[in-house]
Design a protein around this motif. Structure first.
Motif, short mmCIF file in Angstrom:
data_model
loop_
_atom_site.label_atom_id
_atom_site.label_comp_id
_atom_site.label_asym_id
_atom_site.label_seq_id
_atom_site.Cartn_x
_atom_site.Cartn_y
_atom_site.Cartn_z
N ARG A 93 0.84 -1.20 0.00
CA ARG A 93 0.00 0.00 0.00
C ARG A 93 0.88 1.25 0.00
N GLN A 94 1.93 1.25 0.81
CA GLN A 94 2.84 2.39 0.88
C GLN A 94 3.54 2.61 -0.46
N ASP A 132 3.34 5.93 -2.66
CA ASP A 132 4.56 6.64 -3.02
C ASP A 132 4.68 6.84 -4.52
N SER A 133 4.33 5.81 -5.29
CA SER A 133 4.44 5.92 -6.74
C SER A 133 3.46 6.96 -7.27
N VAL A 134 2.28 7.07 -6.65
CA VAL A 134 1.31 8.08 -7.07
C VAL A 134 1.81 9.46 -6.69
N GLN A 188 10.12 10.49 -12.78
CA GLN A 188 10.00 9.21 -12.10
C GLN A 188 9.65 8.06 -13.03
N PRO A 189 8.78 8.25 -14.05
CA PRO A 189 8.47 7.10 -14.92
C PRO A 189 9.70 6.50 -15.59
N LEU A 190 10.71 7.32 -15.87
CA LEU A 190 11.92 6.78 -16.49
C LEU A 190 12.75 5.99 -15.48
N LEU A 191 12.75 6.42 -14.22
CA LEU A 191 13.55 5.73 -13.21
C LEU A 191 12.84 4.49 -12.66
N SER A 192 11.54 4.40 -12.86
CA SER A 192 10.79 3.28 -12.28
C SER A 192 10.82 2.03 -13.16
N ILE A 193 11.46 2.08 -14.31
CA ILE A 193 11.55 0.91 -15.19
C ILE A 193 12.57 -0.05 -14.59
N PRO A 194 12.15 -1.29 -14.26
CA PRO A 194 13.08 -2.21 -13.62
C PRO A 194 14.09 -2.80 -14.60
#
Length: 175
Positions: free
Chosen positions: A93-94, A98-100, A146-152
């Protein structure tokens, strides 16, 4: 020989005719296997909700085994397992929150690319000083959307440089 029917849930096959298929699909073993299959995809918050409403299984607590297994209407989770499951649900949930929060509204990758290009052209016009480049690179790292850094699992060539820059080894053996 005839056609054979293979049930993915039960991992068995049998001669395919209307009577056999109907008998299998209405059987207890098939229903249990099908339920187990779909339960494997359940959300941890749904599992926690179900387990909290159940009373503990006395037989499982006393002997460590229950004749009903996963079909038991009582809970087979220990206090530690329930605590870990609660923590996992809270962490998920956290992470979602955080992502939002990190996604800044109204800020897109296209805007970031255009601002980046403007900075680079301005830097090229003013002159390529080492100090300006270092300060710009440090600023760009924190400015990356953030969308660019969130790619695993990005390849190393696409990751931003580390805060201190890349370490270069000097080879003194050349001569």
């Amino acid at each position: 020989m005839g056609k054979r029917y293979y049930c993915d849930y039960c991992d068995r096959s049998f001669q395919d005719n209307m009577h056999n298929r109907k008998k299998h699909l209405n059987g207890v073993q098939h229903h249990r296997a099908k339920k187990a299959w779909y339960d494997s995809f359940r959300d941890s918050s749904a599992i926690l909700c179900d387990e909290q409403t159940k009373k503990p299984c006395r037989k499982f607590l006393q002997k460590g085994i229950c004749d009903f297994g996963p079909n038991c209407r009582f809970s087979h989770m220990s206090e530690d397992e329930l605590f870990n499951l609660k923590r996992q649900v809270e962490d998920e949930r956290q992470r979602r929150e955080d992502s939002v929060d990190r996604m800044m509204p109204g800020r897109s990758i296209e805007e970031w690319l255009s601002r980046r290009e403007k900075k680079r052209t301005a830097l090229g016009i003013e002159g390529d000083s080492k100090d300006k480049q270092d300060s710009e690179e440090g600023q760009e790292e924190s400015d990356i959307p953030q969308p660019l850094l969130s790619i695993p699992d990005l390849p190393p060539s696409l990751l931003p440089p580390p805060p201190g820059g890349w370490k270069v080894k000097m080879n003194t053996e050349w001569g």
